[in-house]
Design a protein around this motif. Structure first.
Motif, PDB file in Angstrom:
ATOM      1  N   ASP A 587       0.827  -1.207   0.000  1.00 32.92           N
ATOM      2  CA  ASP A 587       0.000   0.000   0.000  1.00 32.92           C
ATOM      3  C   ASP A 587       0.862   1.259   0.000  1.00 32.92           C
ATOM      4  O   ASP A 587       1.875   1.330   0.705  1.00 32.92           O
ATOM      5  CB  ASP A 587      -0.906   0.024   1.233  1.00 32.92           C
ATOM      6  N   THR A 588       0.456   2.229  -0.802  1.00 27.15           N
ATOM      7  CA  THR A 588       1.102   3.533  -0.820  1.00 27.15           C
ATOM      8  C   THR A 588       0.190   4.534  -0.144  1.00 27.15           C
ATOM      9  O   THR A 588      -0.925   4.785  -0.606  1.00 27.15           O
ATOM     10  CB  THR A 588       1.400   3.986  -2.253  1.00 27.15           C
ATOM     11  N   LEU A 589       0.660   5.059   0.964  1.00 25.84           N
ATOM     12  CA  LEU A 589      -0.118   6.032   1.736  1.00 25.84           C
ATOM     13  C   LEU A 589       0.260   7.432   1.303  1.00 25.84           C
ATOM     14  O   LEU A 589       1.444   7.788   1.244  1.00 25.84           O
ATOM     15  CB  LEU A 589       0.169   5.847   3.225  1.00 25.84           C
ATOM     16  N   LYS A 590      -0.760   8.252   1.004  1.00 26.32           N
ATOM     17  CA  LYS A 590      -0.515   9.608   0.552  1.00 26.32           C
ATOM     18  C   LYS A 590      -0.242  10.535   1.727  1.00 26.32           C
ATOM     19  O   LYS A 590      -0.553  10.218   2.876  1.00 26.32           O
ATOM     20  CB  LYS A 590      -1.715  10.113  -0.247  1.00 26.32           C
ATOM     21  N   ALA A 591       0.308  11.690   1.405  1.00 23.33           N
ATOM     22  CA  ALA A 591       0.517  12.716   2.430  1.00 23.33           C
ATOM     23  C   ALA A 591      -0.816  13.031   3.097  1.00 23.33           C
ATOM     24  O   ALA A 591      -1.844  13.108   2.444  1.00 23.33           O
ATOM     25  CB  ALA A 591       1.109  13.969   1.804  1.00 23.33           C
ATOM     26  N   GLY A 592      -0.764  13.209   4.405  1.00 27.70           N
ATOM     27  CA  GLY A 592      -1.979  13.445   5.178  1.00 27.70           C
ATOM     28  C   GLY A 592      -2.490  12.202   5.872  1.00 27.70           C
ATOM     29  O   GLY A 592      -3.351  12.296   6.759  1.00 27.70           O
ATOM     30  N   SER A 593      -2.000  11.047   5.467  1.00 27.87           N
ATOM     31  CA  SER A 593      -2.419   9.812   6.131  1.00 27.87           C
ATOM     32  C   SER A 593      -1.923   9.805   7.573  1.00 27.87           C
ATOM     33  O   SER A 593      -0.960  10.486   7.932  1.00 27.87           O
ATOM     34  CB  SER A 593      -1.888   8.599   5.372  1.00 27.87           C
ATOM     35  N   LYS A 785      -3.301  25.613  -5.321  1.00 28.90           N
ATOM     36  CA  LYS A 785      -2.154  26.468  -5.603  1.00 28.90           C
ATOM     37  C   LYS A 785      -0.922  25.945  -4.893  1.00 28.90           C
ATOM     38  O   LYS A 785       0.202  26.160  -5.342  1.00 28.90           O
ATOM     39  CB  LYS A 785      -2.448  27.896  -5.139  1.00 28.90           C
ATOM     40  N   ASP A 786      -1.155  25.293  -3.767  1.00 25.00           N
ATOM     41  CA  ASP A 786      -0.064  24.693  -3.003  1.00 25.00           C
ATOM     42  C   ASP A 786      -0.488  23.281  -2.643  1.00 25.00           C
ATOM     43  O   ASP A 786      -1.097  23.035  -1.599  1.00 25.00           O
ATOM     44  CB  ASP A 786       0.226  25.516  -1.746  1.00 25.00           C
ATOM     45  N   SER A 787      -0.165  22.331  -3.523  1.00 27.37           N
ATOM     46  CA  SER A 787      -0.610  20.947  -3.327  1.00 27.37           C
ATOM     47  C   SER A 787      -0.001  20.312  -2.099  1.00 27.37           C
ATOM     48  O   SER A 787      -0.521  19.298  -1.597  1.00 27.37           O
ATOM     49  CB  SER A 787      -0.267  20.110  -4.564  1.00 27.37           C
ATOM     50  N   SER A 788       1.090  20.875  -1.598  1.00 24.01           N
ATOM     51  CA  SER A 788       1.733  20.291  -0.421  1.00 24.01           C
ATOM     52  C   SER A 788       1.140  20.790   0.881  1.00 24.01           C
ATOM     53  O   SER A 788       1.485  20.294   1.956  1.00 24.01           O
ATOM     54  CB  SER A 788       3.231  20.598  -0.440  1.00 24.01           C
ATOM     55  N   SER A 789       0.244  21.747   0.823  1.00 22.38           N
ATOM     56  CA  SER A 789      -0.307  22.318   2.044  1.00 22.38           C
ATOM     57  C   SER A 789      -1.130  21.285   2.802  1.00 22.38           C
ATOM     58  O   SER A 789      -1.970  20.593   2.210  1.00 22.38           O
ATOM     59  CB  SER A 789      -1.195  23.523   1.716  1.00 22.38           C
ATOM     60  N   PRO A 790      -0.938  21.189   4.107  1.00 19.32           N
ATOM     61  CA  PRO A 790      -1.787  20.285   4.900  1.00 19.32           C
ATOM     62  C   PRO A 790      -3.271  20.597   4.795  1.00 19.32           C
ATOM     63  O   PRO A 790      -4.106  19.726   5.024  1.00 19.32           O
ATOM     64  CB  PRO A 790      -1.276  20.501   6.325  1.00 19.32           C
ATOM     65  N   LEU A 791      -3.612  21.834   4.438  1.00 19.37           N
ATOM     66  CA  LEU A 791      -5.025  22.190   4.295  1.00 19.37           C
ATOM     67  C   LEU A 791      -5.692  21.403   3.174  1.00 19.37           C
ATOM     68  O   LEU A 791      -6.921  21.240   3.173  1.00 19.37           O
ATOM     69  CB  LEU A 791      -5.166  23.689   4.025  1.00 19.37           C
ATOM     70  N   LEU A 792      -4.892  20.925   2.220  1.00 21.30           N
ATOM     71  CA  LEU A 792      -5.440  20.211   1.067  1.00 21.30           C
ATOM     72  C   LEU A 792      -5.157  18.720   1.112  1.00 21.30           C
ATOM     73  O   LEU A 792      -5.388  18.017   0.122  1.00 21.30           O
ATOM     74  CB  LEU A 792      -4.880  20.811  -0.234  1.00 21.30           C
ATOM     75  N   TYR A 793      -4.669  18.212   2.232  1.00 18.85           N
ATOM     76  CA  TYR A 793      -4.448  16.775   2.342  1.00 18.85           C
ATOM     77  C   TYR A 793      -5.738  16.021   1.986  1.00 18.85           C
ATOM     78  O   TYR A 793      -6.835  16.369   2.411  1.00 18.85           O
ATOM     79  CB  TYR A 793      -4.042  16.398   3.759  1.00 18.85           C
ATOM     80  N   GLY A 794      -5.573  14.971   1.209  1.00 15.82           N
ATOM     81  CA  GLY A 794      -6.700  14.105   0.873  1.00 15.82           C
ATOM     82  C   GLY A 794      -7.466  14.517  -0.355  1.00 15.82           C
ATOM     83  O   GLY A 794      -8.334  13.770  -0.820  1.00 15.82           O
ATOM     84  N   TYR A 795      -7.172  15.693  -0.910  1.00 14.10           N
ATOM     85  CA  TYR A 795      -7.874  16.188  -2.091  1.00 14.10           C
ATOM     86  C   TYR A 795      -6.979  16.095  -3.317  1.00 14.10           C
ATOM     87  O   TYR A 795      -5.755  16.257  -3.216  1.00 14.10           O
ATOM     88  CB  TYR A 795      -8.303  17.646  -1.894  1.00 14.10           C
ATOM     89  N   PRO A 796      -7.561  15.883  -4.498  1.00 15.83           N
ATOM     90  CA  PRO A 796      -6.766  15.927  -5.728  1.00 15.83           C
ATOM     91  C   PRO A 796      -6.394  17.366  -6.068  1.00 15.83           C
ATOM     92  O   PRO A 796      -6.835  18.318  -5.400  1.00 15.83           O
ATOM     93  CB  PRO A 796      -7.708  15.329  -6.777  1.00 15.83           C
ATOM     94  N   GLU A 797      -5.621  17.534  -7.114  1.00 17.61           N
ATOM     95  CA  GLU A 797      -5.205  18.888  -7.487  1.00 17.61           C
ATOM     96  C   GLU A 797      -6.388  19.739  -7.931  1.00 17.61           C
ATOM     97  O   GLU A 797      -6.471  20.924  -7.620  1.00 17.61           O
ATOM     98  CB  GLU A 797      -4.165  18.828  -8.607  1.00 17.61           C
ATOM     99  N   VAL A 798      -7.309  19.128  -8.660  1.00 18.42           N
ATOM    100  CA  VAL A 798      -8.504  19.819  -9.135  1.00 18.42           C
ATOM    101  C   VAL A 798      -9.721  19.093  -8.570  1.00 18.42           C
ATOM    102  O   VAL A 798      -9.824  17.870  -8.672  1.00 18.42           O
ATOM    103  CB  VAL A 798      -8.557  19.859 -10.671  1.00 18.42           C
ATOM    104  N   PHE A 799     -10.626  19.841  -7.953  1.00 21.83           N
ATOM    105  CA  PHE A 799     -11.839  19.233  -7.407  1.00 21.83           C
ATOM    106  C   PHE A 799     -12.941  20.288  -7.400  1.00 21.83           C
ATOM    107  O   PHE A 799     -12.777  21.379  -7.969  1.00 21.83           O
ATOM    108  CB  PHE A 799     -11.596  18.642  -6.011  1.00 21.83           C
TER     109      PHE A 799
END
Length: 920
Positions: A587-593, A785-799
């Motif tokens: 399993d590959t866990l994404k940032a925010g896991s 705008k900042d895909s690395s921001s913890p505020l956007l953990y769990g979301y794709p780049e565009v939603f």
């Protein structure tokens, strides 16, 4: 006392017959005339109440007639009167249907002749059979049309400052069970009347206390004094009539319970705001999924009621020019959504029982002055009207009597229409696309997929499941139109002449973040499907082995409450957030896991069930450089005293999710020392300008206590204050800034961003006016705008997110890294790379491929409508702004809107999980 002959038919007295002429209560008549300010406001239909020898009239019960100056009744008194009527008359029953969040009962009243009351189950059975043509063929329906009676549901007191309907309905009920006048007897014999006399009891009692505490002493309407208590229900204020999609509040559940038990053919909701009597049809555009039969009924009944009032010489009745008919989430739309007919009145209320000189000269509806003669308003009011509570009762009751008479005289047609709409829905489900919707088992948030199933079932939409965990909504069912409305995209016409009345998009798949597939053909085996008969629930599971537990994060709504639960259950458990991708086994866990240490296997099993989450077990642990610890914050939710609507929705969301918080107000900000109590302060959306956030309710009205006292026992909840007036002032704003500078986090939603942007807490945010932008509540595209921001953990780049009309802010180019999320997918012009020649050096951009590297552009509007959308593209949706040691996270939309856009809420949960790791 003068005696008048009302009718020659026998009158039922108690349980015996009596054939004498009925006595008119002339004293009641005289009081009606005394309290009515103009003879044109006094229709004959509201006069001549019977002086019954054994059933007490309102004046005998209360000592005053309905509509008497200065008299407003609490719910206990109102319900007590109906209980007295039920004991005294065989024509009336009372039944509790729900209990409010504060513990008050919600009652339903049933009125009919003795035969109807003795056979209620039979008549409910008729309506149940007509509601589903699959179990009632046309021949059986014809037999029912001959025997059934239309059921007419009157809903009162939904908006608590609209105080007249709970009063009027008591007088109406007395009239319906005592009078032998021909038209009244016809109603009683041929219609079953349901009355929800106070659909918001919590708010009713607060506002009646408010009236007696403050408003009763006011002599001028336009004096600026607040006409309402700050709260109605525990959570919801005026939006209690916007809960028809969520069905979250007790009052909405009561309305739905009544509807599903009875399947009324008509539902009429009694409101007050528009002079002198508005009868709903709306300007359009109408909801695209409403059956044309219903739309025709709206017009016929509205014009019938206007005609009836005109025949009695009453001015000011009109239709068309108020409201639109698009959004399906109002209380009455339980009827329109389920093949019945939902209507409403707006009479002219004074938020109490005072008489005021009201100025209509500036009132306009659909662009026309309220006092001009139009095709839809043949007899307008004058520019100034001297208006009393009794006037309001007269108009409302005369209209209701007209509408009940229509039902009595056209009952068979109403029943036929009700049945036919179900037939039409089923036919469309078999002959038009889509034929079904599929909710696949594989979802980013399986708990929200189960929630969607449950919400559909709450709307009486049938959902089936297969052995693989997929769900199906087959559209050959009676409420096919509603299913399509909830699961398809809305296309509000851009060229609509009048602005929409409310939100214009509600596509649940977008709002919940659930993948739903429309199917134009049945390419699956229907015989293998099973009807879902109870609430769906995702069964979380634990996979793998090892001592380390992981939650693979995809912005699930239940992760944050699960973390609070873990800490409550196991003080030694440690939780870390992965800042980069991490491979654990296959399993590959994404940032925010989330990495959880020292969790017992029994706790892991309980967590998966309680929070509908999957857990992964692994032996390998991340390094400390790849994670940051979760320090669960002490959260405060701030409320002001001039607008509690959205703050209530925020509290409700936190309570439903199990996220602990403390409610605070201006006095807490003024007291300071906030960091000793809190780590995060959430400021929910609120109306108002920066000055309102600073100064609050006008202090010239103070002191204005909102406290529980012996005289006013319904005040002081859900919060209290010795003085509502004034705001936090500059001292409180400065203390809030000190809180952030010392390391705290403030989260502002939508309009409340003014509280930090325009008071000096941060000077980075500048107001931005998007020229010509019209952005009613719609689902729109956003991009990280900042895909690395913890505020956007769990979301794709565009939603997608849900956004309504609200303020916009921007930051200078040099600080553009503070913009975390933007609207649309195209950056602002000042961020576009320069591709022209550069003097003094070889052009570094000459090899750039100028073709669109992103492929087909994603449309900005997913569901709804936005005008001049190009003016918002590239602007900021979320900002993450450093202030001293702390941060401001500023939203320019509301991710906690009406407990509806659950897909957006984890943007707030991300801020809480990572509150002290949002930047360098």
């Amino acid at each position: 006392m003068q005696f008048k002959r009302i009718g020659a038919l026998a009158f039922l007295l108690g349980f015996g017959l009596y054939a004498q002429a009925q006595t008119i209560d002339e004293a009641y008549n005289q009081k009606i005339k005394e309290y009515t300010t103009d003879t044109r406001f006094l229709p004959a239909s509201v006069l001549n109440l019977v002086d019954h020898p054994s059933i007490p009239s309102p004046s005998k019960h209360f000592g005053q007639i309905i509509g008497a100056p200065g008299v407003m009744h609490h719910t206990q008194d109102i319900y007590g009167y109906y209980q007295t009527l039920a004991k005294a008359s065989p024509y009336l029953q009372i039944k509790q249907v729900e209990t409010t969040e504060e513990g008050r009962p919600i009652y339903m009243i049933v009125i009919g002749n003795e035969e109807s009351i003795s056979n209620l189950d039979k008549y409910k059975g008729y309506m149940d059979r007509l509601a589903d043509p699959r179990k009632t063929d046309s021949q059986a329906a014809e037999e029912i049309f001959e025997q059934a009676k239309p059921v007419y549901y009157l809903n009162g007191g939904l908006h608590s400052t609209e105080m007249g309907s709970p009063e009027m309905l008591m007088e109406l009920a007395y009239r319906l069970i005592t009078s032998e006048e021909k038209s009244i007897k016809q109603i009683r014999d041929k219609v079953i009347i349901l009355i929800n006399p106070v659909s918001e009891p919590d708010g009713r009692d607060k506002v009646v206390d408010w009236y007696h505490r403050y408003s009763k002493h006011r002599t001028e309407w336009e004096d600026g004094f607040p006409r309402s208590a700050p709260y109605w229900g525990k959570y919801v204020y005026h939006d209690n009539n916007r809960d028809g999609l969520q069905v979250s509040q007790a009052l909405t559940k009561a309305i739905f319970n009544i509807f599903y038990e009875w399947h009324p053919t008509v539902m009429l909701d009694l409101h007050e705001s528009v002079p002198l009597l508005y009868i709903s049809t709306g300007t359009g555009p109408y909801n695209e999924q409403v059956d044309p039969v219903t739309i025709g009924e709206w017009q016929i009944m509205a014009n019938h009621d206007i005609t009836t009032l005109a025949a009695q010489g009453m001015p000011g009745a009109f239709t068309w020019a108020f409201y639109d008919g698009w959004w399906p989430g109002y209380g009455i739309w339980v009827a329109n959504n389920h093949n019945s007919n939902g209507r409403f009145y707006e009479t002219f209320g004074n938020a109490g029982a005072n008489t005021y000189l009201r100025d209509l000269s500036n009132a306009r509806y659909a662009g026309d002055p309220a006092t001009t003669r139009e095709w839809y308003r043949p007899d307008p009011p004058t520019e100034k009207v001297y208006w009393s509570a009794r006037n309001n009762v007269n108009y409302m009751q005369a209209g209701v009597l007209a509408s009940l008479t229509y039902a009595a005289q056209n009952g068979e047609q109403l029943l036929r229409n009700f049945y036919q709409k179900g037939v039409n829905s089923i036919r469309k489900g078999t002959s038009e696309g889509p034929r079904a919707y599929m909710i696949p088992a594989d979802q980013r948030d399986p708990a929200m997929a189960a929630y969607l199933v449950n919400q559909l079932r709450a709307q009486a939409i049938e959902v089936h499941g297969d052995k693989d965990g997929n769900y199906y909504v087959l559209l050959d069912q009676p409420y096919r139109n509603l299913a399509v409305s909830l699961l398809s995209e809305q296309n509000y016409p851009k060229d609509a002449k009048f602005p929409p009345y409310d939100d214009i998009a509600w596509t649940l798949s977008y709002l919940y973040g659930v993948d739903v597939k429309a199917k134009d053909s049945i390419d699956f085996d229907r015989s293998q499907l099973t009807l879902i008969a109870e609430d769906a629930k995702y069964a979380g599971k634990v996979n793998g082995s090892g001592s380390n537990y992981f939650i693979s994060y995809s912005a699930q709504n239940t992760v944050l409450p699960a973390l609070y639960w873990i800490k409550d259950q196991n003080k030694s458990a440690e939780m870390q957030v992965l800042e980069n991708e991490f491979v654990s086994g296959s399993d590959t866990l994404k940032a925010g896991s989330i990495w959880i240490k020292d969790l017992s296997s029994s706790q892991a099993d309980e967590l998966t069930k309680k929070f509908e989450l999957d857990l992964l077990r692994g032996g390998k642990a991340p390094s400390n450089e790849e994670t940051h610890p979760v320090t669960l914050p002490r959260v405060a939710i701030y409320h002001n005293w001039f607008y509690t609507q959205d703050e209530g929705w925020s509290r409700y969301t936190f309570d439903q999710r199990g996220i602990p918080y403390t409610s605070i107000d201006k006095d807490d900000l003024k007291a300071g020392n906030l960091n000793s109590r809190f780590d995060v302060i959430l400021v929910p959306r609120s109306r108002g300008e920066a000055s309102d956030f600073i100064h609050g309710v006008d202090s010239r009205f103070g002191p204005m206590p909102y406290t529980k006292t012996a005289e006013f026992p319904h005040h002081g909840f859900p919060d209290s204050t010795p003085d509502m007036t004034g705001g936090p002032g500059f001292t409180g704003i400065e203390n809030l800034k000190k809180f952030i500078e010392a390391g705290g986090l403030v989260i502002t939603l939508d309009n409340s961003t003014k509280m930090v942007a325009e008071t000096g807490i941060t000077r980075d945010l500048e107001p931005y006016t998007a020229s010509g932008l019209f952005h009613p509540g719609s689902v729109v595209t956003v991009k990280a705008k900042d895909s690395s921001s913890p505020l956007l953990y769990g979301y794709p780049e565009v939603f997608s997110i849900f956004r309504g009309n609200g303020p916009l802010y921007r930051v200078d180019l040099a600080k553009r890294d503070e913009m975390v999320l933007m609207y649309g997918t195209k950056v602002l012009k000042d961020e576009e790379p320069y591709t022209g020649p550069i003097m003094g050096m070889e052009n570094p951009n000459k090899k750039l491929d100028k073709k669109d590297s992103e492929g087909k552009p994603v449309p900005y509007v997913r569901s709804g409508m936005v005008r001049n959308e190009q003016t918002i593209i590239g602007q900021g949706g979320i900002f993450n702004i450093p202030v001293g040691k702390g941060r401001v996270v500023a939203f320019t939309f509301d991710p906690l809107h009406r407990y509806l856009n659950h897909h957006d809420a984890p943007l707030v949960w991300n801020a809480l999980i990572n509150w002290n790791h949002l930047g360098d």
